[in-house]
Structures are given as C-alpha cells and as structure tokens.
Design a protein around this motif. Structure first.
Motif, PDB file in Angstrom:
ATOM      1  N   GLY A   1      39.719  48.175  39.747  1.00 20.94           N
ATOM      2  CA  GLY A   1      40.259  49.053  38.721  1.00 20.94           C
ATOM      3  C   GLY A   1      40.633  50.411  39.273  1.00 20.94           C
ATOM      4  N   CYS A   2      40.715  50.509  40.580  1.00 19.71           N
ATOM      5  CA  CYS A   2      40.946  51.801  41.230  1.00 19.71           C
ATOM      6  C   CYS A   2      42.174  51.694  42.133  1.00 19.71           C
ATOM      7  CB  CYS A   2      39.706  52.186  42.052  1.00 19.71           C
ATOM      8  SG  CYS A   2      39.747  53.862  42.691  1.00 19.71           S
ATOM      9  N   PRO A   3      43.368  51.989  41.615  1.00 15.72           N
ATOM     10  CA  PRO A   3      44.584  51.831  42.417  1.00 15.72           C
ATOM     11  C   PRO A   3      44.592  52.692  43.662  1.00 15.72           C
ATOM     12  CG  PRO A   3      45.037  52.981  40.338  1.00 15.72           C
ATOM     13  CD  PRO A   3      43.656  52.428  40.244  1.00 15.72           C
ATOM     14  N   GLU A   4      43.902  53.836  43.620  1.00 15.84           N
ATOM     15  CA  GLU A   4      43.866  54.704  44.792  1.00 15.84           C
ATOM     16  C   GLU A   4      43.224  53.990  45.991  1.00 15.84           C
ATOM     17  OE1 GLU A   4      42.671  55.443  41.858  1.00 15.84           O
ATOM     18  OE2 GLU A   4      43.900  57.087  41.079  1.00 15.84           O
ATOM     19  N   ILE A   5      42.323  53.066  45.702  1.00 17.36           N
ATOM     20  CA  ILE A   5      41.683  52.302  46.774  1.00 17.36           C
ATOM     21  C   ILE A   5      42.433  50.999  47.020  1.00 17.36           C
ATOM     22  CG2 ILE A   5      39.594  51.053  47.452  1.00 17.36           C
ATOM     23  CD1 ILE A   5      37.960  53.123  45.976  1.00 17.36           C
ATOM     24  N   CYS A   6      42.675  50.252  45.963  1.00 14.81           N
ATOM     25  CA  CYS A   6      43.226  48.908  46.104  1.00 14.81           C
ATOM     26  C   CYS A   6      44.684  48.924  46.564  1.00 14.81           C
ATOM     27  CB  CYS A   6      43.090  48.177  44.777  1.00 14.81           C
ATOM     28  SG  CYS A   6      43.248  46.398  44.916  1.00 14.81           S
ATOM     29  N   ASP A   7      45.540  49.622  45.857  1.00 15.33           N
ATOM     30  CA  ASP A   7      46.959  49.643  46.183  1.00 15.33           C
ATOM     31  C   ASP A   7      47.202  50.323  47.527  1.00 15.33           C
ATOM     32  OD1 ASP A   7      49.706  49.472  46.079  1.00 15.33           O
ATOM     33  OD2 ASP A   7      49.951  51.113  44.664  1.00 15.33           O
ATOM     34  N   ALA A   8      46.561  51.472  47.719  1.00 18.80           N
ATOM     35  CA  ALA A   8      46.825  52.245  48.929  1.00 18.80           C
ATOM     36  C   ALA A   8      46.360  51.540  50.196  1.00 18.80           C
ATOM     37  CB  ALA A   8      46.149  53.613  48.823  1.00 18.80           C
ATOM     38  N   SER A   9      45.378  50.641  50.092  1.00 22.35           N
ATOM     39  CA  SER A   9      44.848  49.995  51.297  1.00 22.35           C
ATOM     40  C   SER A   9      45.385  48.577  51.474  1.00 22.35           C
ATOM     41  CB  SER A   9      43.315  49.967  51.253  1.00 22.35           C
ATOM     42  OG  SER A   9      42.858  49.106  50.230  1.00 22.35           O
TER      43      SER A   9
ATOM     44  N   GLY B   1      42.288  46.685  51.874  1.00 25.05           N
ATOM     45  CA  GLY B   1      41.458  47.081  53.004  1.00 25.05           C
ATOM     46  C   GLY B   1      40.015  47.344  52.671  1.00 25.05           C
ATOM     47  N   ALA B   2      39.751  47.808  51.452  1.00 28.31           N
ATOM     48  CA  ALA B   2      38.377  48.108  51.061  1.00 28.31           C
ATOM     49  C   ALA B   2      37.576  46.852  50.755  1.00 28.31           C
ATOM     50  CB  ALA B   2      38.370  49.028  49.839  1.00 28.31           C
ATOM     51  N   GLY B   3      38.246  45.704  50.716  1.00 23.33           N
ATOM     52  CA  GLY B   3      37.552  44.494  50.300  1.00 23.33           C
ATOM     53  C   GLY B   3      37.293  44.530  48.811  1.00 23.33           C
ATOM     54  N   ASN B   4      36.435  43.624  48.377  1.00 28.08           N
ATOM     55  CA  ASN B   4      36.053  43.589  46.963  1.00 28.08           C
ATOM     56  C   ASN B   4      34.534  43.635  46.856  1.00 28.08           C
ATOM     57  OD1 ASN B   4      36.261  41.123  44.288  1.00 28.08           O
ATOM     58  ND2 ASN B   4      36.068  43.336  44.146  1.00 28.08           N
ATOM     59  N   PRO B   5      33.919  44.685  47.438  1.00 23.82           N
ATOM     60  CA  PRO B   5      32.461  44.749  47.438  1.00 23.82           C
ATOM     61  C   PRO B   5      31.890  45.042  46.060  1.00 23.82           C
ATOM     62  CG  PRO B   5      33.349  46.782  48.298  1.00 23.82           C
ATOM     63  CD  PRO B   5      34.509  45.860  48.089  1.00 23.82           C
TER      64      PRO B   5
ATOM     65  N   TYR C   1      49.617  47.617  41.016  1.00 21.70           N
ATOM     66  CA  TYR C   1      50.738  47.768  41.940  1.00 21.70           C
ATOM     67  C   TYR C   1      51.985  48.327  41.259  1.00 21.70           C
ATOM     68  CZ  TYR C   1      47.880  45.375  45.363  1.00 21.70           C
ATOM     69  OH  TYR C   1      46.872  45.056  46.232  1.00 21.70           O
ATOM     70  N   GLY C   2      51.825  48.857  40.083  1.00 21.47           N
ATOM     71  CA  GLY C   2      52.906  49.583  39.431  1.00 21.47           C
ATOM     72  C   GLY C   2      54.163  48.766  39.246  1.00 21.47           C
ATOM     73  N   ALA C   3      55.281  49.249  39.786  1.00 24.50           N
ATOM     74  CA  ALA C   3      56.577  48.609  39.576  1.00 24.50           C
ATOM     75  C   ALA C   3      56.718  47.297  40.341  1.00 24.50           C
ATOM     76  CB  ALA C   3      57.691  49.566  39.983  1.00 24.50           C
ATOM     77  N   ASP C   4      55.797  47.007  41.254  1.00 22.09           N
ATOM     78  CA  ASP C   4      55.863  45.770  42.043  1.00 22.09           C
ATOM     79  C   ASP C   4      54.557  45.000  41.861  1.00 22.09           C
ATOM     80  OD1 ASP C   4      56.469  43.789  43.820  1.00 22.09           O
ATOM     81  OD2 ASP C   4      56.470  45.061  45.609  1.00 22.09           O
ATOM     82  N   PRO C   5      54.355  44.380  40.705  1.00 26.12           N
ATOM     83  CA  PRO C   5      53.041  43.807  40.369  1.00 26.12           C
ATOM     84  C   PRO C   5      52.573  42.686  41.290  1.00 26.12           C
ATOM     85  CG  PRO C   5      54.704  43.180  38.735  1.00 26.12           C
ATOM     86  CD  PRO C   5      55.316  44.227  39.595  1.00 26.12           C
ATOM     87  N   LEU C   6      53.484  42.053  42.015  1.00 24.15           N
ATOM     88  CA  LEU C   6      53.078  40.968  42.911  1.00 24.15           C
ATOM     89  C   LEU C   6      53.006  41.417  44.376  1.00 24.15           C
ATOM     90  CD1 LEU C   6      54.937  37.822  41.495  1.00 24.15           C
ATOM     91  CD2 LEU C   6      52.549  38.494  41.207  1.00 24.15           C
ATOM     92  N   ARG C   7      52.976  42.711  44.621  1.00 23.33           N
ATOM     93  CA  ARG C   7      52.946  43.187  46.007  1.00 23.33           C
ATOM     94  C   ARG C   7      51.721  42.669  46.748  1.00 23.33           C
ATOM     95  NH1 ARG C   7      51.669  47.257  49.694  1.00 23.33           N
ATOM     96  NH2 ARG C   7      50.267  48.473  48.374  1.00 23.33           N
ATOM     97  N   GLY C   8      50.566  42.759  46.112  1.00 23.06           N
ATOM     98  CA  GLY C   8      49.347  42.272  46.753  1.00 23.06           C
ATOM     99  C   GLY C   8      49.427  40.787  47.068  1.00 23.06           C
ATOM    100  N   PHE C   9      49.963  40.017  46.118  1.00 16.55           N
ATOM    101  CA  PHE C   9      50.088  38.579  46.353  1.00 16.55           C
ATOM    102  C   PHE C   9      50.999  38.295  47.542  1.00 16.55           C
ATOM    103  CE2 PHE C   9      52.736  34.798  45.873  1.00 16.55           C
ATOM    104  CZ  PHE C   9      51.769  33.812  45.965  1.00 16.55           C
TER     105      PHE C   9
END
Length: 466
Positions: free
Chosen positions: A145-153, A135-139, A185-193
């Motif tokens: 490198g910030c899972p709190e932003i990348c994974d959570a959004s 959700g934060a995009g990749n600005p 993405y921790g235990a599910d490394p392909l979740r984002g994909f």
C-alpha cells in the motif's frame, strides 16, 4: 529458532544406513502404492522392496500402519524472519512439520536477496525463494500500500541481476494482480506485471501470480479490471503458477464476475496453487474437485495465523482446530476430507511443486539412487472440525499427521502434538505485537520492519493484517 529447540529427535545421521519397514509407500511420480520397505545408506535410497525381502538390520525403523511418501515440498511459506513480523521459522514449518523443502514466498526483493541467503545458512530444512518484483520484497503487507516503496523499487535490470547472482536460491518471481496493487503504478497499472514477465522469460523461471483482492483501492480501475486481466492471462507462459485458486475473495478464477476466467481455466500448462493462509474456501474446493484439475498444495504459512484471521466483529476466522491445521500436512488433510484422494494430495505436495520449482531432479519422488528425502505420515482417527477462510466448518474422522522426516538421509522422529497451534500464539485477543521476539543469530544488522511508515496505507481492512 534453532532446530534443537523444536520437538523432534534425530534417529539416524546422514552417513549411516537404515530401513523403513512395514509402511505403505505412496509415490505418485513412480506409480507406487504398496507395502514396501525402503533402505537408505549414506544419504541415498538404495532399495525399495516388498516386505521381508531385505535382511534385518540394526538400523531398522518400524513404520507399520504409516504412509511413506516423497519428502514434502511447501512452495508458499513466509519465512523472512529477519524482515517481517509474521516471518515463520523455516525449520518449524519444514523438518518439524514433515516438510523437506520450504520456498520463501517473496519476503525478499532485489534489495534484500542477501538476507534470504544468510537465513538459508541457519536452516536445516532445504530452502529456496520466490523473489518479489519490487526491490523491497513483500516482508510486510503494508508495503503493497506504499507506492513510494513498491513503485519506485520496481526495476527490471536490478531484479534480473539479483536473481542471476543467486540462481541456486531463487526459483521464481512473484507479482500481485489485483486492483490495489495495480493502482500503485498510476497511469501504467500493469508495469509491475510486465517487469516480472520479461525477467522471468529471460531467465527461464516461472512467474507466481497472486490473485484475489488484497490491497485497498479507490475503484478507479474497477471498470478496466476485465481488460487488464485479459492482457495478463494472454501473457502467461507454460509453467507459470496461479496462486490462491481456492480463495473466496473477488478476483480469483472461481469468481464468476469476469468472463475472462474461462480462458484461464482452459489452460493445461499452468500450475494451480492452493496457498491456504486466508485463501481456502471449502465450497470452491469442492467445485475444483469436480473439474478434475490437479492442484499444487501449499500452506501460505505465516508466524501467527490467529493474528491474520480476524473477522469484522473481531472474532477469529481461524479458530482452534486439529493440531497442524494450517501447515502443509494440515492443508492436505482438509483437501482429503473434502474428497481429494490420498494420491491427489501427495502428488500436490511432492512431485508437482518439485516440477514447478525446478527441483524435480533431486526431490518429489522415491527412486533408488536418489537422495533420501522422505516424509512418514500417520492416519490419525478421531472427531475433528476444520474451518475455512469464511468460517464454514468441515467434519472429518481422519487427519494426516507427520511422524518422521528424512532429508539427505538424516532421519528425525517428530512430535507434532508438542507444536503449539499457530492460532494460539498471540492468545485469544491477538492484539500483541508480533515482532516482540529476539533477533536471529547471524542476521544482526538486517532490517526488521515493525510498523508501516507514517502516512502509508494499510492493507485490505477486511483482512485486518495489522
């Protein structure tokens, strides 16, 4: 950056009529390579004829000795100026550099889609965007490198909703497939994909797959990388875009460490993107040329290339080279110097990205009755030296330079020699703060990210992006 401040001059308005006379017209989509005159009226191409078949007109423009091609399309530019310290001006990398259409590469996600919408209204260059899976995009690269932003959004429903609400603007979805990104993405490394894959299939738009080591990682996924990659490759759909195929970094298709790459390279229904930036290796480009596979050519333009191009010793990887070296036309010039034909590079920067982005009905070819989107290039001779992303040099006696851009019949003369080389913008030390510049009119209140939050990881120290 208002287009009026760029070194260009408008020659004809969209409502007028004019003719480009004496140029070599090269349009791979239509199989044209011949001297032709191109007539334009009220924003449309009205005739493409052999020389002197059309009567002289007050709007005639002499382009003798130049190359007239379909308006160029740069699929990979980081233009999120209101969001990023390295967001590049779309008009500078667009109209002023011979490019009719710029696609913002994932500067925005579902949280910030409105920022790209607002920015597009400030641009003269035609603009679209690839939405980032998170959700934060990749600005800024520290976001990766910030899972709190990348994974959570990373949210499938919100990603789909944002694209559906902006179908005229967003063309595709980007996801990184490298060890650092998957580790978020921790235990599910392909979740984002898989989130990106499902949404792209539902909406019928392509997936842009960033390949090549970018994010830091602790190595715990290294032994699984081959199997994870095989799962990703097995899920690719026709029309997906494979990014940075000429990159020298590990985790790219010409990296021989993974046997699964042969399966990927056997596909003939994918787009193979250059994405120059820090990702062009001359040796790998020569290998690609021998394979005969077509390329989708793009710049991966950022605001300041010198800032992005340090070696470990602090020396610049991208040192001063020919003007326009890191624009789309500069990338075309490098590939041409490596042996790719003029048709190869024009196709890779016109009809190929037009199809990849779903713009083929209005861009990518010179056809009577269609919108007059045209680029005029000059063959400039001299003694030039290019450098790739690992410091190897390439000598050439001929480069391409943009001379004119037409968008919807509006024609500009370009003065590219007056555009400072991007690598010089911060000076030789490149230690300045890339965000110290005035805000953009019309985007007040948008979030401008200047520094990573305390405790977040930085992106691959090898690249020294910050």
């Amino acid at each position: 950056m208002p287009i009026e401040t760029l070194p260009i001059r408008e020659i004809h308005a969209a409502e007028g009529s004019w003719t480009l006379r004496g140029g070599r017209v090269v349009c791979p989509a239509n199989g044209i390579d011949a001297q032709r005159d191109v007539r334009v009226a009220n924003g449309k191409i009205t005739a493409i004829e052999p020389p002197n078949c059309m009567p002289p007109d007050a709007g005639d423009v002499d382009v003798s000795g130049a190359i007239v091609v379909p308006g160029l399309i740069d699929l990979h530019v980081h233009t999120a100026q209101a969001m990023s310290s390295y967001g590049a001006c779309a008009d500078r990398n667009g109209i002023a550099s011979g490019v009719c259409h710029v696609n913002d590469m994932a500067g925005t996600g579902w949280l910030s889609a409105n920022v790209l919408r607002a920015y597009s209204k400030l641009c003269t260059t035609s603009l679209s965007g690839t939405m980032y899976v998170a959700g934060a995009g990749n600005p800024e690269n520290w976001v990766l490198g910030c899972p709190e932003i990348c994974d959570a959004s990373t949210n499938e429903e919100l990603l789909q909703g944002a694209i559906e609400a902006n179908r005229d603007l967003f063309t595709s979805i980007k996801v990184h497939v490298d060890l650092g990104f998957m580790a978020l993405y921790g235990a599910d490394p392909l979740r984002g994909f898989w989130v990106a894959r499902r949404v792209s299939k539902k909406l019928g738009i392509p997936l842009y797959l960033h390949l090549g080591l970018l994010g830091p990682h602790d190595g715990h996924l290294e032994s699984q990388f081959g199997s994870l990659l095989a799962e990703v490759i097995g899920a690719l759909a026709p029309g997906d875009i494979i990014g940075h195929v000429l990159s020298p970094w590990p985790g790219t298709p010409l990296d021989t460490n993974q046997a699964v790459w042969s399966e990927l390279l056997s596909r003939d229904d994918l787009y193979w993107e250059v994405g120059h930036g820090l990702n062009l290796c001359f040796d790998r480009a020569r290998r690609w040329l021998q394979s005969g596979r077509p390329l989708l050519i793009s710049s991966d333009a950022h605001l300041r290339y010198g800032h992005l191009g340090k070696l470990h010793e602090g020396k610049l990887r991208h040192q001063a080279g020919p003007l326009n070296a890191y624009t789309l036309v500069g990338t075309m010039s490098k590939l041409r110097a490596l042996g790719f034909s003029l048709h190869d590079v024009v196709r890779g920067a016109s009809c190929t990205p037009a199809r990849a982005l779903g713009l083929q009905d209005r861009m990518g070819e010179l056809t009577v009755g269609r919108s007059a989107n045209i680029t005029v290039l000059e063959n400039r001779t001299g003694d030039f030296t290019y450098r790739d992303s690992v410091g190897k040099t390439l000598q050439t006696d001929c480069i391409l330079m943009p001379r004119m851009t037409a968008l919807g019949g509006r024609l500009w003369q370009l003065f590219p020699d007056q555009l400072e080389e991007f690598s010089a913008e911060l000076g030789a030390d490149n230690d300045g703060d890339a965000t110290d510049r005035p805000g953009l009119p019309g985007l007040q209140g948008a979030v401008v990210t200047r520094q990573p939050p305390p405790g977040s990881q930085t992106i691959n120290p090898q690249h020294d992006w910050h």
